[in-house]
Design a protein around this motif. Structure first.
Motif, PDB file in Angstrom:
ATOM      1  N   PRO A 106      -4.249 -38.081  68.616  1.00 50.87           N
ATOM      2  CA  PRO A 106      -3.879 -38.030  69.737  1.00 50.87           C
ATOM      3  C   PRO A 106      -5.889 -38.745  69.992  1.00 50.87           C
ATOM      4  CG  PRO A 106      -2.488 -36.747  69.415  1.00 50.87           C
ATOM      5  CD  PRO A 106      -3.476 -36.350  68.634  1.00 50.87           C
ATOM      6  N   GLU A 107      -6.174 -37.299  69.566  1.00 48.39           N
ATOM      7  CA  GLU A 107      -7.661 -37.854  69.393  1.00 48.39           C
ATOM      8  C   GLU A 107      -8.483 -39.387  69.303  1.00 48.39           C
ATOM      9  OE1 GLU A 107      -6.547 -33.222  70.027  1.00 48.39           O
ATOM     10  OE2 GLU A 107      -6.467 -35.100  68.704  1.00 48.39           O
ATOM     11  N   ASP A 108      -7.955 -39.301  67.761  1.00 44.63           N
ATOM     12  CA  ASP A 108      -8.262 -40.654  67.437  1.00 44.63           C
ATOM     13  C   ASP A 108      -7.908 -41.870  68.784  1.00 44.63           C
ATOM     14  OD1 ASP A 108      -9.617 -39.375  65.915  1.00 44.63           O
ATOM     15  OD2 ASP A 108      -7.775 -39.757  64.287  1.00 44.63           O
ATOM     16  N   TRP A 109      -7.301 -41.876  68.747  1.00 45.25           N
ATOM     17  CA  TRP A 109      -6.357 -43.149  69.803  1.00 45.25           C
ATOM     18  C   TRP A 109      -7.578 -42.816  71.228  1.00 45.25           C
ATOM     19  CZ3 TRP A 109      -3.567 -47.095  69.107  1.00 45.25           C
ATOM     20  CH2 TRP A 109      -2.885 -46.463  68.279  1.00 45.25           C
ATOM     21  N   VAL A 110      -7.479 -41.803  71.929  1.00 42.36           N
ATOM     22  CA  VAL A 110      -9.116 -41.972  72.560  1.00 42.36           C
ATOM     23  C   VAL A 110     -10.170 -42.260  72.603  1.00 42.36           C
ATOM     24  CG1 VAL A 110      -9.743 -39.752  75.235  1.00 42.36           C
ATOM     25  CG2 VAL A 110      -7.973 -40.677  74.041  1.00 42.36           C
ATOM     26  N   ARG A 111     -10.828 -41.780  71.058  1.00 39.17           N
ATOM     27  CA  ARG A 111     -11.879 -42.003  70.554  1.00 39.17           C
ATOM     28  C   ARG A 111     -12.032 -43.713  70.420  1.00 39.17           C
ATOM     29  NH1 ARG A 111     -11.351 -39.060  66.741  1.00 39.17           N
ATOM     30  NH2 ARG A 111     -13.425 -37.045  67.743  1.00 39.17           N
ATOM     31  N   THR A 112     -11.049 -44.501  69.620  1.00 38.35           N
ATOM     32  CA  THR A 112     -10.691 -46.007  69.323  1.00 38.35           C
ATOM     33  C   THR A 112     -11.033 -46.925  70.798  1.00 38.35           C
ATOM     34  OG1 THR A 112      -9.796 -45.812  67.528  1.00 38.35           O
ATOM     35  CG2 THR A 112      -9.979 -47.229  68.118  1.00 38.35           C
ATOM     36  N   VAL A 113     -10.018 -46.199  71.763  1.00 35.18           N
ATOM     37  CA  VAL A 113      -9.732 -47.527  72.997  1.00 35.18           C
ATOM     38  C   VAL A 113     -10.993 -46.839  74.116  1.00 35.18           C
ATOM     39  CG1 VAL A 113      -8.025 -48.075  74.135  1.00 35.18           C
ATOM     40  CG2 VAL A 113      -7.825 -47.593  71.970  1.00 35.18           C
ATOM     41  N   ARG A 114     -11.191 -45.639  74.222  1.00 35.70           N
ATOM     42  CA  ARG A 114     -11.776 -45.359  75.360  1.00 35.70           C
ATOM     43  C   ARG A 114     -13.275 -45.619  75.302  1.00 35.70           C
ATOM     44  NH1 ARG A 114      -9.305 -40.743  79.110  1.00 35.70           N
ATOM     45  NH2 ARG A 114      -8.201 -42.419  80.152  1.00 35.70           N
ATOM     46  N   HIS A 115     -14.002 -45.079  73.565  1.00 34.40           N
ATOM     47  CA  HIS A 115     -15.151 -45.402  73.544  1.00 34.40           C
ATOM     48  C   HIS A 115     -15.577 -46.071  72.477  1.00 34.40           C
ATOM     49  CE1 HIS A 115     -15.659 -41.938  75.907  1.00 34.40           C
ATOM     50  NE2 HIS A 115     -14.370 -41.444  75.506  1.00 34.40           N
ATOM     51  N   GLY A 116     -14.682 -46.868  71.869  1.00 39.85           N
ATOM     52  CA  GLY A 116     -15.255 -47.928  70.445  1.00 39.85           C
ATOM     53  C   GLY A 116     -15.814 -46.932  69.320  1.00 39.85           C
ATOM     54  N   VAL A 117     -15.633 -46.256  69.586  1.00 38.01           N
ATOM     55  CA  VAL A 117     -15.658 -45.128  68.253  1.00 38.01           C
ATOM     56  C   VAL A 117     -14.760 -44.991  67.095  1.00 38.01           C
ATOM     57  CG1 VAL A 117     -16.692 -42.511  67.498  1.00 38.01           C
ATOM     58  CG2 VAL A 117     -17.542 -44.310  69.461  1.00 38.01           C
ATOM     59  N   LYS A 118     -14.284 -45.685  65.813  1.00 41.73           N
ATOM     60  CA  LYS A 118     -13.718 -45.332  65.246  1.00 41.73           C
ATOM     61  C   LYS A 118     -13.100 -43.260  64.747  1.00 41.73           C
ATOM     62  CE  LYS A 118     -15.065 -48.646  62.131  1.00 41.73           C
ATOM     63  NZ  LYS A 118     -15.415 -49.112  60.519  1.00 41.73           N
ATOM     64  N   ASP A 120     -13.743 -41.717  62.664  1.00 42.74           N
ATOM     65  CA  ASP A 120     -15.077 -41.364  61.140  1.00 42.74           C
ATOM     66  C   ASP A 120     -16.180 -41.090  62.545  1.00 42.74           C
ATOM     67  OD1 ASP A 120     -15.498 -43.630  61.244  1.00 42.74           O
ATOM     68  OD2 ASP A 120     -16.009 -43.823  58.965  1.00 42.74           O
ATOM     69  N   GLY A 121     -16.045 -41.538  63.699  1.00 37.17           N
ATOM     70  CA  GLY A 121     -17.521 -41.553  64.207  1.00 37.17           C
ATOM     71  C   GLY A 121     -18.400 -42.112  64.182  1.00 37.17           C
ATOM     72  N   ARG A 122     -17.570 -43.477  63.082  1.00 36.80           N
ATOM     73  CA  ARG A 122     -19.503 -45.032  63.664  1.00 36.80           C
ATOM     74  C   ARG A 122     -18.622 -45.905  64.277  1.00 36.80           C
ATOM     75  NH1 ARG A 122     -18.343 -47.359  58.081  1.00 36.80           N
ATOM     76  NH2 ARG A 122     -15.566 -46.584  57.998  1.00 36.80           N
ATOM     77  N   PRO A 123     -19.851 -46.488  65.057  1.00 33.91           N
ATOM     78  CA  PRO A 123     -18.906 -47.294  66.193  1.00 33.91           C
ATOM     79  C   PRO A 123     -18.137 -48.801  65.676  1.00 33.91           C
ATOM     80  CG  PRO A 123     -21.260 -47.825  65.370  1.00 33.91           C
ATOM     81  CD  PRO A 123     -21.238 -46.472  64.974  1.00 33.91           C
ATOM     82  N   LEU A 124     -17.169 -49.244  66.387  1.00 37.55           N
ATOM     83  CA  LEU A 124     -16.509 -49.672  66.109  1.00 37.55           C
ATOM     84  C   LEU A 124     -17.486 -51.226  66.772  1.00 37.55           C
ATOM     85  CD1 LEU A 124     -13.211 -48.931  67.569  1.00 37.55           C
ATOM     86  CD2 LEU A 124     -13.607 -50.224  66.058  1.00 37.55           C
ATOM     87  N   PHE A 125     -17.741 -52.286  65.899  1.00 38.51           N
ATOM     88  CA  PHE A 125     -18.882 -53.644  66.055  1.00 38.51           C
ATOM     89  C   PHE A 125     -17.399 -54.401  68.211  1.00 38.51           C
ATOM     90  CE2 PHE A 125     -20.090 -57.852  65.698  1.00 38.51           C
ATOM     91  CZ  PHE A 125     -21.506 -57.224  66.367  1.00 38.51           C
ATOM     92  N   VAL A 126     -16.166 -54.701  67.022  1.00 35.74           N
ATOM     93  CA  VAL A 126     -15.938 -55.639  68.335  1.00 35.74           C
ATOM     94  C   VAL A 126     -14.322 -54.856  68.454  1.00 35.74           C
ATOM     95  CG1 VAL A 126     -14.749 -57.418  68.432  1.00 35.74           C
ATOM     96  CG2 VAL A 126     -16.352 -57.338  66.475  1.00 35.74           C
ATOM     97  N   MET A 127     -15.141 -54.227  69.865  1.00 33.66           N
ATOM     98  CA  MET A 127     -13.743 -53.540  70.202  1.00 33.66           C
ATOM     99  C   MET A 127     -13.529 -53.317  72.051  1.00 33.66           C
ATOM    100  SD  MET A 127     -10.808 -51.915  70.175  1.00 33.66           S
ATOM    101  CE  MET A 127      -9.577 -50.714  71.684  1.00 33.66           C
ATOM    102  N   PRO A 128     -13.415 -54.049  72.758  1.00 33.66           N
ATOM    103  CA  PRO A 128     -13.777 -54.153  74.028  1.00 33.66           C
ATOM    104  C   PRO A 128     -13.599 -53.023  74.573  1.00 33.66           C
ATOM    105  CG  PRO A 128     -11.912 -55.485  74.245  1.00 33.66           C
ATOM    106  CD  PRO A 128     -12.329 -54.868  72.586  1.00 33.66           C
ATOM    107  N   SER A 129     -14.221 -51.531  74.306  1.00 30.33           N
ATOM    108  CA  SER A 129     -13.991 -50.310  75.476  1.00 30.33           C
ATOM    109  C   SER A 129     -14.314 -50.619  76.048  1.00 30.33           C
ATOM    110  CB  SER A 129     -14.782 -49.452  74.330  1.00 30.33           C
ATOM    111  OG  SER A 129     -13.425 -49.171  72.914  1.00 30.33           O
ATOM    112  N   GLU A 130     -15.612 -50.883  76.789  1.00 31.08           N
ATOM    113  CA  GLU A 130     -15.607 -51.345  78.105  1.00 31.08           C
ATOM    114  C   GLU A 130     -14.995 -51.708  79.161  1.00 31.08           C
ATOM    115  OE1 GLU A 130     -18.261 -55.323  76.426  1.00 31.08           O
ATOM    116  OE2 GLU A 130     -16.715 -53.000  75.681  1.00 31.08           O
ATOM    117  N   ASP A 131     -13.884 -52.731  78.881  1.00 31.71           N
ATOM    118  CA  ASP A 131     -13.220 -52.654  79.411  1.00 31.71           C
ATOM    119  C   ASP A 131     -11.856 -51.699  79.917  1.00 31.71           C
ATOM    120  OD1 ASP A 131     -14.028 -55.468  78.892  1.00 31.71           O
ATOM    121  OD2 ASP A 131     -12.501 -56.542  78.312  1.00 31.71           O
ATOM    122  N   TYR A 132     -11.904 -50.773  78.591  1.00 37.17           N
ATOM    123  CA  TYR A 132     -10.809 -50.089  78.362  1.00 37.17           C
ATOM    124  C   TYR A 132     -10.715 -48.208  78.990  1.00 37.17           C
ATOM    125  CZ  TYR A 132      -8.613 -53.807  76.068  1.00 37.17           C
ATOM    126  OH  TYR A 132      -8.040 -54.574  75.379  1.00 37.17           O
TER     127      TYR A 132
END
Length: 300
Positions: A106-118, A120-132
């Motif tokens: 559950p934490e991974d979903w929040v980290r990925t969608v809301r924060h743009g972070v995988k 494993d803690g590395r950033p996602l390059f393409v993910m419109p998390s600023e929208d979400y």
């Protein structure tokens, strides 16, 4: 004459060496940036699988841009291929062994969608998390619930092939990754009553940030292929694209058809998602855009 030719030749060689050095440094910086660890404090959200939540999650998935990168079935799709080394494809996010989300907590979903972070803690390059990032906990939970309910589909991992210019721009800071665009300290958004109001429209307008910027003044879309049109200025005033629409009806018709009132086509916009906005959300978006502060084009 010979001395001049020799000087020009030496200068040319020096420029080539400098360019090669800059490319090497920029590439290394990009690699380091992509591998950095981004620490964000996350807490899980409730993921309710009741019929109402799943219906809300489906609506958000279809109308907030998820289909543009992951496809209507969630199996992933290529959404950028400029033929010059820039190729991007969203991953398969349906359930199943070996899928990218198979072991998401559950934490991974929040980290990925809301924060743009995988995870494993590395950033996602393409993910419109600023929208979400400003999704309410209820909406984020509903979206996750719907994605989890999708039937398993064949499909692979994300594709991230950056052309040298894009990689250099990323390395030297001209292009930001998903995690850099977000204030991770912000609390989740508070729910606003749905209605044709500017307040609700402001919530809907979060989906516009990744292209039109946090101030909605438009400009070149960071990291987009060179042939993509710049995002329009959605704020009021001279030079605003909103002057084309005399009322909410014309604006909503554009979202549905992809065409301006004069019949010309709007390019680049994610109409596969925008046409799914319900009438309340679409009209509320127009109401909000009439109230935002005017900004010069491209002032992000």
């Amino acid at each position: 004459m010979k001395r001049w030719v020799k000087w020009v030749g030496s200068a040319g060689v020096a420029l080539v060496v400098l360019a090669a050095g800059a490319a090497l440094v920029g590439t290394r910086l990009a690699d380091q940036k992509a591998q950095r660890l981004v620490k964000v404090a996350v807490r899980p959200v409730a993921v309710a699988a009741d019929a109402q939540s799943l219906e809300r999650g489906k609506y958000l998935f279809n109308s907030r841009g998820c289909v543009d990168c992951h496809g209507a079935s969630g199996a992933g799709r290529e959404f950028v291929n400029d033929g010059h080394g820039l190729r991007l494809a969203g991953p398969n996010i349906t359930p199943g062994e070996g899928k990218v989300v198979a072991r998401y907590t559950p934490e991974d979903w929040v980290r990925t969608v809301r924060h743009g972070v995988k995870p494993d803690g590395r950033p996602l390059f393409v993910m419109p998390s600023e929208d979400y990032n400003r999704l309410t906990d209820a909406d984020l939970g509903a979206l996750v619930a719907y994605v989890r309910s999708l039937p398993p589909q064949p499909g692979g991992a994300a594709v991230l092939e950056l052309s040298l210019p894009v990689k250099l721009l990323y390395g030297f800071g001209a292009i930001e990754d998903a995690a850099q665009k977000i204030d991770h300290s912000l609390p989740p958004a508070t729910a606003v009553a749905e209605g044709v109001t500017a307040a609700h429209g402001a919530y809907v307008a979060n989906m516009c940030i990744s292209c039109h910027g946090p101030g909605l003044s438009g400009g070149k879309i960071p990291g987009a292929p060179p042939d993509w049109a710049a995002a329009a200025n959605l704020t009021p005033g001279e030079g605003s694209s909103m002057t084309r629409y005399r009322d909410a009806g014309q604006f909503v018709a554009m979202l549905r058809s992809g065409k301006r009132p004069d019949g010309t086509a709007v390019t680049v916009m994610p109409f596969e998602s925008l046409r799914e906005l319900n009438e309340v959300d679409a009209q509320a978006l127009y109401a909000y855009l009439k109230t935002v502060p005017a900004r010069p084009f491209g002032q992000r």
